[in-house]
Motif scaffolding. Sequence first.
Motif, mmCIF file in Angstrom:
data_model
loop_
_atom_site.group_PDB
_atom_site.id
_atom_site.type_symbol
_atom_site.label_atom_id
_atom_site.label_comp_id
_atom_site.label_asym_id
_atom_site.label_seq_id
_atom_site.Cartn_x
_atom_site.Cartn_y
_atom_site.Cartn_z
ATOM 1 N N GLU A 1 -1.986 6.403 4.351
ATOM 2 C CA GLU A 1 -0.712 5.696 4.181
ATOM 3 C C GLU A 1 -0.382 5.221 5.580
ATOM 4 O O GLU A 1 -0.175 6.115 6.682
ATOM 5 C CB GLU A 1 0.362 6.535 3.592
ATOM 6 C CG GLU A 1 1.517 5.868 3.424
ATOM 7 C CD GLU A 1 2.184 6.712 2.553
ATOM 8 O OE1 GLU A 1 3.647 7.162 3.028
ATOM 9 O OE2 GLU A 1 2.021 7.174 1.365
ATOM 10 N N ARG B 1 2.440 0.911 3.577
ATOM 11 C CA ARG B 1 1.292 0.651 3.087
ATOM 12 C C ARG B 1 0.452 1.680 2.691
ATOM 13 O O ARG B 1 0.013 2.485 3.419
ATOM 14 C CB ARG B 1 0.545 -0.416 4.078
ATOM 15 C CG ARG B 1 1.364 -1.594 4.356
ATOM 16 C CD ARG B 1 0.365 -2.459 5.509
ATOM 17 N NE ARG B 1 -1.065 -2.885 5.015
ATOM 18 C CZ ARG B 1 -1.162 -3.755 4.468
ATOM 19 N NH1 ARG B 1 -0.116 -4.540 3.817
ATOM 20 N NH2 ARG B 1 -2.416 -4.145 4.101
ATOM 21 N N GLN B 2 -0.193 1.721 1.553
ATOM 22 C CA GLN B 2 -0.857 2.817 1.043
ATOM 23 C C GLN B 2 -2.157 2.227 0.532
ATOM 24 O O GLN B 2 -2.292 1.479 -0.363
ATOM 25 C CB GLN B 2 -0.175 3.532 -0.185
ATOM 26 C CG GLN B 2 -0.749 4.990 -0.540
ATOM 27 C CD GLN B 2 0.272 5.700 -1.747
ATOM 28 O OE1 GLN B 2 -0.165 5.443 -2.699
ATOM 29 N NE2 GLN B 2 0.917 6.377 -1.008
ATOM 30 N N GLU B 3 -3.448 2.590 1.215
ATOM 31 C CA GLU B 3 -4.432 2.140 0.707
ATOM 32 C C GLU B 3 -5.282 3.348 0.016
ATOM 33 O O GLU B 3 -5.565 4.411 0.296
ATOM 34 C CB GLU B 3 -5.375 1.822 1.957
ATOM 35 C CG GLU B 3 -6.765 1.323 1.334
ATOM 36 C CD GLU B 3 -7.714 0.840 2.539
ATOM 37 O OE1 GLU B 3 -8.834 0.243 2.488
ATOM 38 O OE2 GLU B 3 -7.261 0.957 3.771
ATOM 39 N N GLU C 1 -1.405 -5.274 -3.145
ATOM 40 C CA GLU C 1 -1.396 -6.533 -2.385
ATOM 41 C C GLU C 1 -2.551 -7.241 -2.623
ATOM 42 O O GLU C 1 -3.673 -7.145 -3.049
ATOM 43 C CB GLU C 1 -1.783 -5.645 -0.799
ATOM 44 C CG GLU C 1 -1.861 -6.927 -0.083
ATOM 45 C CD GLU C 1 -2.375 -6.227 1.536
ATOM 46 O OE1 GLU C 1 -1.300 -6.253 2.441
ATOM 47 O OE2 GLU C 1 -3.430 -5.773 1.635
ATOM 48 N N THR D 1 -4.843 -1.637 -1.933
ATOM 49 C CA THR D 1 -3.856 -1.461 -1.107
ATOM 50 C C THR D 1 -2.560 -1.891 -1.837
ATOM 51 O O THR D 1 -2.427 -2.860 -2.421
ATOM 52 C CB THR D 1 -4.054 -2.291 0.115
ATOM 53 O OG1 THR D 1 -5.133 -2.099 0.983
ATOM 54 C CG2 THR D 1 -2.762 -2.216 1.113
ATOM 55 N N TRP D 2 -1.618 -0.996 -1.675
ATOM 56 C CA TRP D 2 -0.288 -1.214 -2.512
ATOM 57 C C TRP D 2 0.898 -1.009 -1.348
ATOM 58 O O TRP D 2 0.707 -0.384 -0.349
ATOM 59 C CB TRP D 2 0.052 0.105 -3.214
ATOM 60 C CG TRP D 2 -1.045 0.359 -4.303
ATOM 61 C CD1 TRP D 2 -2.159 0.814 -4.186
ATOM 62 C CD2 TRP D 2 -0.777 -0.143 -5.724
ATOM 63 N NE1 TRP D 2 -2.766 0.747 -5.386
ATOM 64 C CE2 TRP D 2 -1.999 0.025 -6.538
ATOM 65 C CE3 TRP D 2 0.216 -0.820 -6.349
ATOM 66 C CZ2 TRP D 2 -2.101 -0.318 -7.820
ATOM 67 C CZ3 TRP D 2 0.206 -1.213 -7.657
ATOM 68 C CH2 TRP D 2 -0.896 -0.770 -8.469
ATOM 69 N N VAL D 3 1.985 -1.738 -1.254
ATOM 70 C CA VAL D 3 2.855 -1.951 -0.439
ATOM 71 C C VAL D 3 4.092 -2.348 -0.921
ATOM 72 O O VAL D 3 4.429 -2.847 -1.936
ATOM 73 C CB VAL D 3 2.455 -3.288 0.491
ATOM 74 C CG1 VAL D 3 2.378 -4.710 -0.217
ATOM 75 C CG2 VAL D 3 3.306 -3.645 2.009
ATOM 76 N N ARG E 1 -0.249 3.637 12.046
ATOM 77 C CA ARG E 1 -1.282 3.678 10.917
ATOM 78 C C ARG E 1 -1.943 5.092 10.595
ATOM 79 O O ARG E 1 -1.750 5.963 11.433
ATOM 80 C CB ARG E 1 -2.696 2.999 11.661
ATOM 81 C CG ARG E 1 -2.453 1.484 11.742
ATOM 82 C CD ARG E 1 -3.570 0.709 12.392
ATOM 83 N NE ARG E 1 -4.636 1.028 11.460
ATOM 84 C CZ ARG E 1 -5.969 1.085 11.620
ATOM 85 N NH1 ARG E 1 -6.309 1.206 13.063
ATOM 86 N NH2 ARG E 1 -6.820 1.215 10.683
ATOM 87 N N GLY F 1 6.932 -4.396 3.225
ATOM 88 C CA GLY F 1 5.979 -4.245 4.045
ATOM 89 C C GLY F 1 5.857 -3.184 5.028
ATOM 90 O O GLY F 1 5.010 -3.039 5.737
ATOM 91 N N LEU G 1 5.935 0.443 -4.997
ATOM 92 C CA LEU G 1 4.778 -0.238 -4.188
ATOM 93 C C LEU G 1 4.116 -1.274 -5.006
ATOM 94 O O LEU G 1 3.836 -1.074 -6.136
ATOM 95 C CB LEU G 1 3.699 0.618 -3.477
ATOM 96 C CG LEU G 1 4.425 1.684 -2.793
ATOM 97 C CD1 LEU G 1 4.369 3.016 -3.349
ATOM 98 C CD2 LEU G 1 3.707 1.602 -1.428
#
Length: 88
Positions: A35, A24-26, A84, A15-17, A41, A21, A81
């Motif tokens: 994203e 959020r990109q998973e 996390e 996860t990048w954020v 969500r 915050g 990003l």
Amino acid sequence: MAGTVGSDHVDVVGTWVTADGHIRQELLPDGRYEEARGERRRAYTGRYTVTGSHLDYVDDTGFTATGDIRDGVLHHEHLVLYRERKPA
């Protein structure tokens, strides 16, 4: 190599954020991403590929984007990003 880690590819899975915050990109190990934007969500979903430290994205509507990992930071179009870190 979609989402995989090879000797010449940066490990991007996780996860990048953004610093605030809000975004959020998973990046999933199967080459898919999800994203979130604020409380929304799965605002964007699609697939990504990794070539070295460069990412190419294609969302499920066909929109394309790119990103690059520089010094451990994901620069995705106009976004910055950070990976996390889960509390130990």
